[in-house]
Design a protein around this motif. Sequence first.
Motif, PDB file in Angstrom:
ATOM      1  N   UNK A 170       0.825  -1.212   0.000  1.00  0.00           N
ATOM      2  CA  UNK A 170       0.000   0.000   0.000  1.00  0.00           C
ATOM      3  C   UNK A 170       0.859   1.263   0.000  1.00  0.00           C
ATOM      4  N   UNK A 171       2.075   1.151  -0.557  1.00  0.00           N
ATOM      5  CA  UNK A 171       2.975   2.311  -0.632  1.00  0.00           C
ATOM      6  C   UNK A 171       2.957   2.896  -2.037  1.00  0.00           C
ATOM      7  N   UNK A 172       2.756   4.217  -2.120  1.00  0.00           N
ATOM      8  CA  UNK A 172       2.749   4.910  -3.408  1.00  0.00           C
ATOM      9  C   UNK A 172       3.557   6.198  -3.287  1.00  0.00           C
ATOM     10  N   UNK A 173       4.542   6.429  -4.160  1.00  0.00           N
ATOM     11  CA  UNK A 173       5.003   5.521  -5.227  1.00  0.00           C
ATOM     12  C   UNK A 173       5.886   4.413  -4.650  1.00  0.00           C
ATOM     13  N   UNK A 174       6.068   3.350  -5.428  1.00  0.00           N
ATOM     14  CA  UNK A 174       6.955   2.261  -5.025  1.00  0.00           C
ATOM     15  C   UNK A 174       7.583   1.671  -6.281  1.00  0.00           C
ATOM     16  N   UNK A 175       8.910   1.624  -6.310  1.00  0.00           N
ATOM     17  CA  UNK A 175       9.634   1.273  -7.533  1.00  0.00           C
ATOM     18  C   UNK A 175       9.374  -0.165  -7.989  1.00  0.00           C
ATOM     19  N   UNK A 176       9.351  -1.098  -7.038  1.00  0.00           N
ATOM     20  CA  UNK A 176       9.192  -2.512  -7.399  1.00  0.00           C
ATOM     21  C   UNK A 176       7.709  -2.850  -7.477  1.00  0.00           C
ATOM     22  N   UNK A 177       7.069  -2.430  -8.564  1.00  0.00           N
ATOM     23  CA  UNK A 177       5.611  -2.512  -8.641  1.00  0.00           C
ATOM     24  C   UNK A 177       5.077  -3.932  -8.651  1.00  0.00           C
ATOM     25  N   UNK A 178       5.777  -4.887  -9.283  1.00  0.00           N
ATOM     26  CA  UNK A 178       5.297  -6.271  -9.303  1.00  0.00           C
ATOM     27  C   UNK A 178       5.381  -6.885  -7.914  1.00  0.00           C
ATOM     28  N   UNK A 179       6.415  -6.518  -7.167  1.00  0.00           N
ATOM     29  CA  UNK A 179       6.543  -7.010  -5.791  1.00  0.00           C
ATOM     30  C   UNK A 179       5.403  -6.482  -4.938  1.00  0.00           C
ATOM     31  N   UNK A 180       5.181  -5.168  -4.979  1.00  0.00           N
ATOM     32  CA  UNK A 180       4.126  -4.574  -4.162  1.00  0.00           C
ATOM     33  C   UNK A 180       2.747  -5.066  -4.529  1.00  0.00           C
TER      34      UNK A 180
END
Length: 310
Positions: A170-180
Motif C-alpha cells: 500500500x505504498x505509493x510511489x513504489x519502484x518494485x511494482x510487481x513485488x508490491x
Amino acid sequence: MTDVTPTFRRTTYPTISPSNPSNDQSNRTVLVIGGSEGIGFSIALAYAQANASKIILSSRSQAKLDDAVAKIRARGVKRAVTSIPLDSSDVAQIGKFWTRLREEEGVFVDVLVLNAAKVGATTTAAEVVEFFQFNVASKLYMLENFQKQAGAGEEKRHKVLIDITSAAAHAYPYAMNAYGSSKAAFSNYLCHLADEVPEGEMRLVTMHPGAVYTAAASGSAEYSSDLPIWDHPSLAGHMALWLSTPAAAFLHGRFVWANWDAEGLVEMKQKILDDAGFLKIGVTGVNSFSVGGLMAKCTEVPAPQDRSLT
C-alpha cells in the motif's frame, strides 16, 4: 499508517516478548517457510523461546537451514528444532512437502508462517508473472495444504496462518511494482477468506514486519545500514508470536504492521470488530465498503425507473 496506534514500536517490549507467559506456545508445532535467515529466523527463534513443542524451518538451502537450527539451539533452546528444505515456488514440491510432514514426520502444523517471497524489479510481463507465481499462487497451495490437514481427533484443532507481507502493498510511489502488487494480491485474498473461514477454525493475519536490515537489504546500494528506518529484528519475530496468541484473535483477516503497539491495537478492538473493512487492503482515503452500506445508499437514492439499455 505510522500513526494507527499512539505508540510506534522499533524493538520488542513486554507485551509481545517470548518471556511473557501469555505468549507461551507449549503443545504447538510451528512451521516457518523462509525461516533460515533474516525475518523468518527471528520469527522461528521467537517461537522457540516461547516453548513451542516443535519448530520446523524451511528454505531452499540446506546449508543455511543447518546454520539456523544450530544458532537457535546455541541460544539454549531445548525444544525440538528441525528443518526440511523446500523451494516454495515449486507447486509439485509443496504437495510432496506436506505429504512428508504428515506421513513421514507425523506432524500436524498448528502455526504456519509464510515468509518466503520473490523480491526485485521487473521489466517484462513474463517477469511479473513470476512474481505472482511465487508471491500469490504458491502461497495458495501452502494455505490449502495447511487448511486441509486431517488426522484422528485433529479436525477441529485451531490453526493460525501468519503471512509476512510488506508495506509495499500500500505504498505509493513504489519502484518494485510487481513485488508490491503481488504482495497486495495475496493479502487481499486473506482479507476476503477470513470472512468465510471462522477464526475459531483458522486465524488469518497479514503482517508487515517493519524495516529489517536483512541480507537482501545489505546487497542494495540504495539501503545503507546507517539509515534511520531499520527496526530491531526482534520486533518482527515477537509481534508474529503475539499475533498467534488468544489476545490477537480479533485481528483475524486484518493487515497489521509490526510497529503498531499491541496494547494500542487491543484498545481499538471494538472499532476493528465493528468495521469489517478496517485494517484490510482497500481504497485509501475512503470509508470501508460493504454491500450493506451500498444497499442503504441505494435506498436513500432511488434507482432510475427506466433501466433498459436502449
